[in-house]
Design a protein around this motif. Structure first.
Motif, PDB file in Angstrom:
ATOM      1  N   ARG A 494      30.892  -6.500  38.951  1.00  0.00           N
ATOM      2  CA  ARG A 494      30.215  -7.209  40.039  1.00  0.00           C
ATOM      3  C   ARG A 494      28.759  -6.801  40.181  1.00  0.00           C
ATOM      4  O   ARG A 494      27.867  -7.635  40.350  1.00  0.00           O
ATOM      5  N   ASP A 495      28.477  -5.498  40.116  1.00  0.00           N
ATOM      6  CA  ASP A 495      27.163  -5.001  40.512  1.00  0.00           C
ATOM      7  C   ASP A 495      26.090  -5.181  39.436  1.00  0.00           C
ATOM      8  O   ASP A 495      24.911  -5.316  39.754  1.00  0.00           O
ATOM      9  N   GLU A 496      26.487  -5.135  38.174  1.00  0.00           N
ATOM     10  CA  GLU A 496      25.543  -5.286  37.053  1.00  0.00           C
ATOM     11  C   GLU A 496      24.375  -4.304  37.166  1.00  0.00           C
ATOM     12  O   GLU A 496      23.220  -4.643  36.920  1.00  0.00           O
ATOM     13  N   HIS A 497      24.672  -3.087  37.586  1.00  0.00           N
ATOM     14  CA  HIS A 497      23.657  -2.036  37.662  1.00  0.00           C
ATOM     15  C   HIS A 497      23.346  -1.564  36.237  1.00  0.00           C
ATOM     16  O   HIS A 497      24.240  -1.456  35.396  1.00  0.00           O
ATOM     17  N   PRO A 498      22.076  -1.269  35.928  1.00  0.00           N
ATOM     18  CA  PRO A 498      21.742  -0.876  34.546  1.00  0.00           C
ATOM     19  C   PRO A 498      22.458   0.379  34.064  1.00  0.00           C
ATOM     20  O   PRO A 498      22.615   0.576  32.851  1.00  0.00           O
ATOM     21  N   ALA A 499      22.900   1.239  34.984  1.00  0.00           N
ATOM     22  CA  ALA A 499      23.601   2.463  34.572  1.00  0.00           C
ATOM     23  C   ALA A 499      25.094   2.238  34.377  1.00  0.00           C
ATOM     24  O   ALA A 499      25.772   3.099  33.802  1.00  0.00           O
ATOM     25  N   ASP A 500      25.622   1.115  34.834  1.00  0.00           N
ATOM     26  CA  ASP A 500      27.076   0.938  34.848  1.00  0.00           C
ATOM     27  C   ASP A 500      27.735   0.879  33.469  1.00  0.00           C
ATOM     28  O   ASP A 500      28.884   1.326  33.324  1.00  0.00           O
ATOM     29  N   PRO A 501      27.084   0.329  32.428  1.00  0.00           N
ATOM     30  CA  PRO A 501      27.734   0.411  31.103  1.00  0.00           C
ATOM     31  C   PRO A 501      28.039   1.843  30.684  1.00  0.00           C
ATOM     32  O   PRO A 501      29.091   2.124  30.091  1.00  0.00           O
ATOM     33  N   LEU A 502      27.136   2.772  31.001  1.00  0.00           N
ATOM     34  CA  LEU A 502      27.374   4.177  30.652  1.00  0.00           C
ATOM     35  C   LEU A 502      28.426   4.802  31.553  1.00  0.00           C
ATOM     36  O   LEU A 502      29.190   5.674  31.117  1.00  0.00           O
ATOM     37  N   VAL A 503      28.460   4.372  32.817  1.00  0.00           N
ATOM     38  CA  VAL A 503      29.526   4.830  33.708  1.00  0.00           C
ATOM     39  C   VAL A 503      30.878   4.397  33.150  1.00  0.00           C
ATOM     40  O   VAL A 503      31.837   5.175  33.119  1.00  0.00           O
ATOM     41  N   PHE A 504      30.953   3.152  32.700  1.00  0.00           N
ATOM     42  CA  PHE A 504      32.203   2.648  32.116  1.00  0.00           C
ATOM     43  C   PHE A 504      32.621   3.483  30.915  1.00  0.00           C
ATOM     44  O   PHE A 504      33.782   3.889  30.796  1.00  0.00           O
ATOM     45  N   LEU A 505      31.691   3.764  30.010  1.00  0.00           N
ATOM     46  CA  LEU A 505      32.041   4.524  28.814  1.00  0.00           C
ATOM     47  C   LEU A 505      32.601   5.897  29.162  1.00  0.00           C
ATOM     48  O   LEU A 505      33.568   6.355  28.550  1.00  0.00           O
ATOM     49  N   GLY A 506      31.997   6.551  30.140  1.00  0.00           N
ATOM     50  CA  GLY A 506      32.424   7.904  30.469  1.00  0.00           C
ATOM     51  C   GLY A 506      33.651   7.990  31.331  1.00  0.00           C
ATOM     52  O   GLY A 506      34.378   8.989  31.286  1.00  0.00           O
ATOM     53  N   ALA A 507      33.921   6.949  32.142  1.00  0.00           N
ATOM     54  CA  ALA A 507      34.975   7.057  33.162  1.00  0.00           C
ATOM     55  C   ALA A 507      36.232   6.272  32.838  1.00  0.00           C
ATOM     56  O   ALA A 507      37.251   6.461  33.517  1.00  0.00           O
ATOM     57  N   CYS A 508      36.207   5.378  31.857  1.00  0.00           N
ATOM     58  CA  CYS A 508      37.360   4.495  31.600  1.00  0.00           C
ATOM     59  C   CYS A 508      37.849   4.644  30.166  1.00  0.00           C
ATOM     60  O   CYS A 508      37.519   3.832  29.287  1.00  0.00           O
ATOM     61  N   PRO A 509      38.636   5.679  29.853  1.00  0.00           N
ATOM     62  CA  PRO A 509      39.118   5.880  28.492  1.00  0.00           C
ATOM     63  C   PRO A 509      40.230   4.892  28.134  1.00  0.00           C
ATOM     64  O   PRO A 509      40.843   4.266  29.004  1.00  0.00           O
ATOM     65  N   ALA A 510      40.504   4.801  26.864  1.00  0.00           N
ATOM     66  CA  ALA A 510      41.494   3.831  26.377  1.00  0.00           C
ATOM     67  C   ALA A 510      42.879   4.093  26.957  1.00  0.00           C
ATOM     68  O   ALA A 510      43.630   3.146  27.233  1.00  0.00           O
ATOM     69  N   GLU A 511      43.228   5.359  27.164  1.00  0.00           N
ATOM     70  CA  GLU A 511      44.580   5.670  27.637  1.00  0.00           C
ATOM     71  C   GLU A 511      44.836   5.178  29.049  1.00  0.00           C
ATOM     72  O   GLU A 511      45.989   5.129  29.497  1.00  0.00           O
ATOM     73  N   ALA A 512      43.779   4.810  29.786  1.00  0.00           N
ATOM     74  CA  ALA A 512      43.958   4.307  31.153  1.00  0.00           C
ATOM     75  C   ALA A 512      44.174   2.800  31.187  1.00  0.00           C
ATOM     76  O   ALA A 512      44.522   2.245  32.233  1.00  0.00           O
ATOM     77  N   VAL A 513      44.004   2.121  30.056  1.00  0.00           N
ATOM     78  CA  VAL A 513      44.011   0.655  30.030  1.00  0.00           C
ATOM     79  C   VAL A 513      45.439   0.117  29.982  1.00  0.00           C
ATOM     80  O   VAL A 513      46.292   0.623  29.251  1.00  0.00           O
ATOM     81  N   THR A 514      45.689  -0.914  30.780  1.00  0.00           N
ATOM     82  CA  THR A 514      46.952  -1.650  30.754  1.00  0.00           C
ATOM     83  C   THR A 514      46.636  -3.138  30.577  1.00  0.00           C
ATOM     84  O   THR A 514      45.481  -3.556  30.661  1.00  0.00           O
ATOM     85  N   ARG A 515      47.670  -3.919  30.343  1.00  0.00           N
ATOM     86  CA  ARG A 515      47.458  -5.361  30.184  1.00  0.00           C
ATOM     87  C   ARG A 515      46.853  -5.979  31.439  1.00  0.00           C
ATOM     88  O   ARG A 515      46.107  -6.957  31.374  1.00  0.00           O
ATOM     89  N   THR A 516      47.192  -5.418  32.590  1.00  0.00           N
ATOM     90  CA  THR A 516      46.725  -5.979  33.854  1.00  0.00           C
ATOM     91  C   THR A 516      45.200  -5.971  33.951  1.00  0.00           C
ATOM     92  O   THR A 516      44.606  -6.893  34.515  1.00  0.00           O
TER      93      THR A 516
END
Length: 622
Positions: A494-516
């Motif tokens: 939603r926010d499209e902040h310039p730092a958010d892509p890096l936040v995503f890389l650091g905070a959302c690892p593959a093991e947390a992902v589900t189909r939902t």
């Protein structure tokens, strides 16, 4: 641990530049966190252990298990809020709804409830106007709970009318017998039985037993402290001293202090009050330090002419226990003494704060919590927050964190502390302050308010100086409570902040992902691949592919990366080549190279399919 001297450990892939001097190092390990999460968990465990089911509790539990919603009604002091927490605790980690606070969704907004949520809404203290406003949203909230297989417990204000459609969820909680509750607390506190009635307990409970559950818990704790100070007595003696303290000893303490003519004696009394239960050597040393801090005279008599510590402690009504700890004989005197000095000598408040910041690290949590308690008791949460901020710059980061944790846990000023944390998380704090905020939000606030912790950590993770602390805490929060991942991903999209892509890389690892959440994760990866250079995201893609190789969701995880690359308007070929190179690099470091090679082949198949589909789309006449 001093935040002024900690070092970062683990691996980092070098600074990640985002322009205008903005840097992140997002893949690393934090130092060992302070034990706030354990403290918060221990508090909930204590509520469960000391709980005595009141009349109506069994009905409430049956209703919650059946239709997943219950509204608790009852008299003030009957323990409704504790009953609500105990109802939810066996089901898992719950969170408290705080409608109206910073970035907290309203009860009528869909994002207020996530799939499978356990929710507590405590309205016991709201005023009439606030109740009327929230009451209108309760049917909508209930509908969200039903749709998403969640559970909801609402604590009602006393004496309010409930809409007819909600009456079936209402259960009235009665007041449990006071003596039963007191006995249960004493058992948990390990005060030796038998718990036969004694005059002081009869006096405390009274014939009509109208004491609130909070008062009973406080009295039981006074009995515990009396027992720990003098284990040679019996329940009658411990309860008698507890009752004296419960009824208030401010006049006695004031007379005691007035009778002390020597500054050293007063410093010892204050040191025992601030470090109650700590070892005698520590209390002796810090009494001298307090005297120096507060400008008292130095005792220049020869050492052998001075009174020994036992004599000096006897003059302030304290004793050294079998464990070496110093305690007042009358329980609660430490609180009364702190209150007296704080209220009648306001000029010592600043020096006490400086003393608490400088005590040895093992003592700092206790000193910080006691100083914080006085600021909060007297309604000066803003001064407490400024003190925490100053401690961050004085090498007392752990003490600052304990100040803030005490503020968060306060029944009156917890909201003010949450608002302050929100403001500071957006104010580009220093690295040390960022570390403190990340620890407090990630390991204390997150226990009961994970959404609020998420919001503050997300803002913190965007900071130039200390963003890595927020990112590490977000990653830990996602691992500890997967329910926060969907709202985090929504915020990142939603926010499209310039730092958010890096936040995503650091905070959302593959093991947390589900189909939902796959669609949101795909969109975040698309933003990363479209706006960050390959050297920024390749280490994370390699780790992602590592996880994918061993995951039952392998094809989903691979498809997310490839679909994200395919969504780019330009540079898809270069992205696909970089992804495949990551896969081959991952093979060399994989514990099972054969499985990793199979994953690389599967990735290549996904890429080939995406390229074929793109060619087909270009060949279709417009």
């Amino acid at each position: 641990m001093s935040a002024g001297t900690y070092t970062w450990v683990g691996r980092a892939h070098g600074p990640v530049h985002t322009g205008e001097g903005h840097q992140y190092i997002t893949q690393y390990e934090e130092p060992d966190p302070w034990s706030f999460r354990r403290v918060a968990d221990d508090h909930l465990d204590s509520l469960v252990d000391t709980f005595v089911p009141p009349p109506g509790f069994a009905s409430a539990r049956t209703l919650l298990r059946g239709i997943r919603t219950v509204f608790l009604d009852g008299e003030p002091g009957s323990g409704r809020s504790t009953a609500a927490a105990v109802l939810l605790a066996p089901l898992g980690a719950y969170r408290e709804l705080l409608p109206g606070e910073n970035d907290e969704p309203a009860l009528r907004e869909p994002e207020v409830v996530s799939q499978g949520d356990l929710l507590l809404l405590d309205l016991s203290a709201v005023d009439h106007d606030r109740w009327e406003s929230l009451h209108q949203d309760l049917p909508t909230l209930r509908a969200f709970v039903r749709e998403r297989d969640a559970h909801l417990v609402v604590v009602l204000p006393p004496g309010v009318e409930l809409a007819a459609a909600l009456q079936r969820f209402r259960v009235e909680i009665g007041r449990p017998r006071g003596l039963r509750v007191l006995r249960r607390h004493l058992e948990v506190h390990k005060v030796p039985p038998p718990f036969s009635p004694v005059p002081a307990i009869d006096d405390f409970l009274g014939r009509d037993e109208t004491r609130s559950m909070t008062q009973i818990a406080f009295f039981a704790d006074l009995v515990r402290r009396s027992y720990e100070a003098d284990r040679t007595g019996d329940l009658a003696a411990w309860a008698e001293r507890a009752l004296r303290s419960f009824k208030g000893r401010r006049t006695e303490v004031a007379a005691q202090v007035a009778g002390m003519r020597e500054a050293g004696q007063r410093a010892l009394l204050l040191a025992v009050a601030l470090l109650h239960g700590k070892h005698a050597d520590v209390v002796h040393e810090q009494a001298a330090e307090l005297l120096r801090t507060l400008g008292g005279p130095v005792d220049d008599r020869p050492l052998l002419q001075r009174e020994d510590l036992l004599q000096r402690l006897d003059t302030v009504g304290a004793r050294i226990g079998a464990d070496g700890g110093v305690r007042f004989l009358v329980p609660g005197q430490e609180t009364e003494a702190r209150t007296h000095f704080w209220d009648t000598m306001p000029e010592i408040r600043g020096p006490l704060g400086r003393w608490a910041a400088g005590v040895p690290e093992p003592l700092r949590p206790r000193a910080a919590e006691n100083v914080a308690a006085e600021y909060l008791r007297t309604g000066h949460a803003d001064t407490l927050h400024r003190l925490a901020l100053s401690w961050c710059g004085e090498g007392a980061a752990e003490g600052a964190a304990h100040l803030l944790a005490r503020g968060l846990g306060h029944s009156v000023h917890g909201g003010a502390t949450r608002r302050w944390l929100y403001e500071r998380s957006r104010a580009h704090p220093s690295p040390t302050e960022s570390f403190v905020l990340a620890q407090v939000c990630g390991n204390f606030l997150a226990v009961t308010h994970p959404h609020q912790a998420l919001v503050r950590l997300h803002h913190l993770s965007r900071g130039k100086a200390g963003g890595r602390h927020g990112i590490a805490a977000l990653r830990n929060l996602v691992a500890a409570d997967p329910r926060v991942l969907p709202p985090l991903l929504r915020r990142l999209r939603r926010d499209e902040h310039p730092a958010d892509p890096l936040v995503f890389l650091g905070a959302c690892p593959a093991e947390a992902v589900t189909r939902t959440v796959a669609a949101d994760v795909r969109a975040c990866w698309s933003a990363v691949l479209g706006h960050q250079p390959p050297h920024t995201w390749q280490p994370y893609a390699e780790r992602w592919l590592h996880r994918a190789a061993d995951s039952p969701l392998r094809d989903l995880l691979l498809g997310i990366l490839v679909d994200a690359g395919a969504s780019l308007a330009h540079g898809r070929g270069a992205v696909f080549a970089a992804l495949y190179a990551c896969a081959r690099d991952a093979e060399r470091a994989a514990p099972d190279p054969a499985r990793a090679a199979t994953a690389s082949e599967a990735l290549l198949a996904h890429i080939t399919g995406a390229q074929r589909e793109a060619r087909t789309e270009r060949s279709v006449p417009v």
